[in-house]
Write a protein that holds these residues in place. Structure first.
Motif, short mmCIF file in Angstrom:
data_model
loop_
_atom_site.label_atom_id
_atom_site.label_comp_id
_atom_site.label_asym_id
_atom_site.label_seq_id
_atom_site.Cartn_x
_atom_site.Cartn_y
_atom_site.Cartn_z
N PHE A 256 0.83 -1.21 0.00
CA PHE A 256 0.00 0.00 0.00
C PHE A 256 0.86 1.26 0.00
O PHE A 256 0.58 2.21 -0.74
N LEU A 257 1.93 1.25 0.78
CA LEU A 257 2.78 2.43 0.88
C LEU A 257 3.69 2.60 -0.33
O LEU A 257 3.86 3.71 -0.85
N LEU A 258 4.27 1.50 -0.80
CA LEU A 258 5.17 1.58 -1.96
C LEU A 258 4.44 2.03 -3.21
O LEU A 258 5.00 2.75 -4.04
N ALA A 259 3.19 1.60 -3.38
CA ALA A 259 2.43 2.00 -4.56
C ALA A 259 2.27 3.51 -4.59
O ALA A 259 2.31 4.13 -5.66
N ASN A 260 2.08 4.12 -3.43
CA ASN A 260 1.95 5.58 -3.37
C ASN A 260 3.25 6.27 -3.75
O ASN A 260 3.26 7.30 -4.44
N VAL A 261 4.38 5.71 -3.30
CA VAL A 261 5.68 6.31 -3.60
C VAL A 261 6.03 6.12 -5.08
O VAL A 261 6.38 7.08 -5.78
N MET A 262 5.94 4.90 -5.57
CA MET A 262 6.31 4.62 -6.96
C MET A 262 5.37 5.29 -7.94
O MET A 262 5.78 5.68 -9.05
N GLY A 263 4.11 5.43 -7.56
CA GLY A 263 3.13 6.02 -8.47
C GLY A 263 3.35 7.49 -8.75
O GLY A 263 2.67 8.07 -9.61
N ARG A 264 4.28 8.13 -8.05
CA ARG A 264 4.55 9.55 -8.25
C ARG A 264 5.60 9.82 -9.32
O ARG A 264 5.86 10.97 -9.66
N PHE A 265 6.23 8.78 -9.86
CA PHE A 265 7.32 8.95 -10.82
C PHE A 265 6.88 8.50 -12.21
O PHE A 265 6.50 7.34 -12.41
N GLU A 266 6.94 9.43 -13.16
CA GLU A 266 6.59 9.09 -14.54
C GLU A 266 7.50 8.00 -15.10
O GLU A 266 7.08 7.18 -15.91
N TRP A 267 8.75 8.00 -14.67
CA TRP A 267 9.72 7.02 -15.15
C TRP A 267 9.25 5.59 -14.85
O TRP A 267 9.57 4.66 -15.58
N LEU A 268 8.46 5.44 -13.79
CA LEU A 268 7.99 4.11 -13.39
C LEU A 268 6.59 3.81 -13.90
O LEU A 268 6.25 2.64 -14.11
N THR A 269 5.76 4.84 -14.08
CA THR A 269 4.36 4.60 -14.43
C THR A 269 4.08 4.65 -15.93
O THR A 269 3.13 4.01 -16.40
N CYS A 270 4.89 5.36 -16.70
CA CYS A 270 4.64 5.47 -18.14
C CYS A 270 5.01 4.17 -18.86
O CYS A 270 6.09 3.62 -18.61
N PRO A 271 4.17 3.69 -19.75
CA PRO A 271 4.55 2.52 -20.55
C PRO A 271 5.60 2.90 -21.59
O PRO A 271 5.63 4.04 -22.06
N ARG A 272 6.46 1.97 -21.91
CA ARG A 272 7.49 2.21 -22.92
C ARG A 272 6.98 1.67 -24.26
O ARG A 272 6.73 0.47 -24.41
N PRO A 286 -5.88 8.24 -14.63
CA PRO A 286 -6.58 8.34 -13.34
C PRO A 286 -6.08 7.35 -12.29
O PRO A 286 -6.26 7.58 -11.10
N MET A 287 -5.47 6.25 -12.73
CA MET A 287 -5.00 5.24 -11.79
C MET A 287 -3.93 5.79 -10.85
O MET A 287 -3.80 5.35 -9.70
N PHE A 288 -3.16 6.78 -11.32
CA PHE A 288 -2.05 7.32 -10.53
C PHE A 288 -2.30 8.75 -10.08
O PHE A 288 -1.36 9.45 -9.70
N SER A 309 -4.91 11.34 1.13
CA SER A 309 -4.89 11.19 -0.33
C SER A 309 -4.43 9.78 -0.68
O SER A 309 -3.37 9.34 -0.22
N ILE A 310 -5.22 9.09 -1.48
CA ILE A 310 -4.91 7.72 -1.87
C ILE A 310 -5.04 7.59 -3.38
O ILE A 310 -6.04 8.03 -3.97
N MET A 311 -4.04 7.01 -4.00
CA MET A 311 -4.13 6.71 -5.43
C MET A 311 -4.96 5.45 -5.64
O MET A 311 -4.83 4.49 -4.87
N PRO A 312 -5.80 5.42 -6.67
CA PRO A 312 -6.57 4.19 -6.94
C PRO A 312 -5.69 2.96 -7.11
O PRO A 312 -6.10 1.85 -6.77
N VAL A 313 -4.47 3.16 -7.62
CA VAL A 313 -3.60 2.01 -7.83
C VAL A 313 -3.19 1.36 -6.52
O VAL A 313 -2.80 0.18 -6.48
N GLN A 314 -3.31 2.09 -5.40
CA GLN A 314 -2.94 1.52 -4.11
C GLN A 314 -3.89 0.39 -3.71
O GLN A 314 -3.48 -0.55 -3.01
#
Length: 422
Positions: A256-272, A286-288, A309-314
């Motif tokens: 739950f906590l890591l998803a909130n941290v990682m979800g703030r970085f485009e480098w991790l959330t954007c598909p390649r 909207p997921m992030f 504040s909670i991201m849906p991805v959490q």
């Protein structure tokens, strides 16, 4: 006559040196005692394991920073090391000496499977990478078009190679090796290859599940190390209920906590979308995007915060954490039973304190498949006719001239409709 065993007189006896990968004799403890042996090797083993773990985590973070292709290269290296460890389990030296070149057949099937699976996962990214060069684009398009044919005939070549290599009085060994190779490809390689698909859907969907397995493993080890009393499963005598429960709680909270941290970085959330290594920028979707939840009145009275504040991805991360805590450990139990069947302690010794690469990846493989299926089923938009999907199919299946013709026809259709509406 002097007793060479160090005891009384009698027939000389010699001690056989225990091999490094043999299962050591189990040491029992009185009821209520820790399942881990309290001797000087206990803490030495723990420090070796900790040291190598820190090195692995540091190298992993560096590869995450370098980008998607470097992570994929790491996955390929891991798969090769795993295959090497598993191929060697059933090797019989005398039989192999009678079959020169037979060992290469295992690697032929391995790299054929790699070409097939990675071709399926990465074909569109490869097209997007070379679409600016007309010659390369045509070459890559042709390779993708005949990709399955090439892989099929490579497999058939290996099949014919196997048949032609059959040797009298060696049939049972050779067919055993053939079946063993295919089991490795299906159970190990195919599962771990889903990791690559997760990486390109967004490094978040690779990094979070992989991190949860590491957290679960470390938490289970520490909780079992300090509090373990009750055995969990006979296949793994050192696994305890205390370690299992403690690791489950730690993993779910961490998810739950890591998803909130990682979800703030485009480098991790954007598909390649291609095979380049540049920085990524995209709309995270909207997921992030955090959603604010107000606390009930009785909580806000005693708390300095009025909401959270909670991201849906959490919420999705909680499902990943739950699976990682309850189901993924069975990959480790399967590996433990497998090692007991072959009477070995570890699959290898490539990682100090941890054993072989397969020993570290048993749960990761189960988790990678689940993360891929979960993302495709519950997270990824299910529109099969989105603009992006249609454009991808056009770029992949139409020649440059056909694309220009389609562009002209669409322009004519849109122009006619605009005149009709005016």
């Amino acid at each position: 006559m002097k007793d060479l065993s160090g005891g009384g007189s009698g027939t000389p006896r010699f001690r056989r040196r225990k091999q490094s990968n043999e299962i050591p004799a189990e040491v029992t403890r009185p009821n209520g005692g820790s399942l881990l042996v309290d001797d000087h090797n206990k803490y030495r083993s723990m420090w070796i394991r900790t040291y190598s773990t820190l090195w692995m985590i540091g190298g992993f973070i560096f590869l995450i920073y370098m980008g998607h292709l470097y992570i994929c290269a790491m996955v390929v290296v891991i798969q090769i090391l795993m295959a090497k460890e598993l191929f060697s389990l059933l090797i019989k030296v005398r039989e192999d000496r009678s079959l020169p070149g037979f060992r290469l057949l295992n690697w032929h099937f391995f790299f054929t499977a790699m070409l097939f699976l990675y071709g399926r996962f990465l074909s569109q990214r490869l097209v997007n990478t070379v679409n600016s060069d007309k010659v390369l684009y045509k070459l890559v398009s042709s390779l993708i078009k005949y990709h399955m044919v090439v892989c099929y005939f490579l497999y058939i070549a290996g099949f014919m190679w196997f048949i032609l290599s059959l040797k009298k009085k060696m049939y049972k060994y050779q067919f055993g090796q053939y079946a063993w190779t295919h089991m490795i490809l299906i159970v190990v390689f195919t599962q771990s290859s889903f990791t690559v698909a997760n990486i390109f859907e967004g490094m978040f969907w690779f990094l979070l599940p992989a991190s949860l397995i590491v957290i679960n493993d470390i938490a289970a080890y520490l909780c079992g190390f300090f509090f373990g009393r009750t055995p969990l499963i006979k296949l793994s005598p050192k696994k305890t209920w205390e370690g299992f429960i403690g690791a489950s709680v730690a993993t779910i909270i961490s998810a739950f906590l890591l998803a909130n941290v990682m979800g703030r970085f485009e480098w991790l959330t954007c598909p390649r979308k291609d095979l380049s290594t540049g920085w990524l920028h995209c709309d995270p979707g909207p997921m992030f995007k955090p959603e604010y939840y107000d606390f009930p009145g009785w909580i806000s009275i005693w708390s300095p915060w009025k909401g959270i504040s909670i991201m849906p991805v959490q919420w999705h991360a909680l499902c990943l954490g739950l699976f990682c805590s309850i189901i993924a450990p069975f990959g480790g139990f399967f590996a433990s039973g497998f090692k007991r069947a072959f009477k070995i302690k570890d699959f290898g010794d490539s990682i100090p304190g941890h054993g072989g690469m397969t020993d570290r990846m048993d749960c990761q493989m189960v988790m990678a498949v689940f993360a891929y299926i979960y993302y495709q089923s519950f997270v990824k938009p299910q529109s099969y006719f989105s603009v992006e999907t249609v454009v991808d199919q056009i770029l992949m299946n139409l020649t440059f001239e056909e694309q220009l013709d389609l562009y002209r026809r669409l322009a004519e259709i849109l122009q006619e409709r605009s005149f009709g509406q005016s």
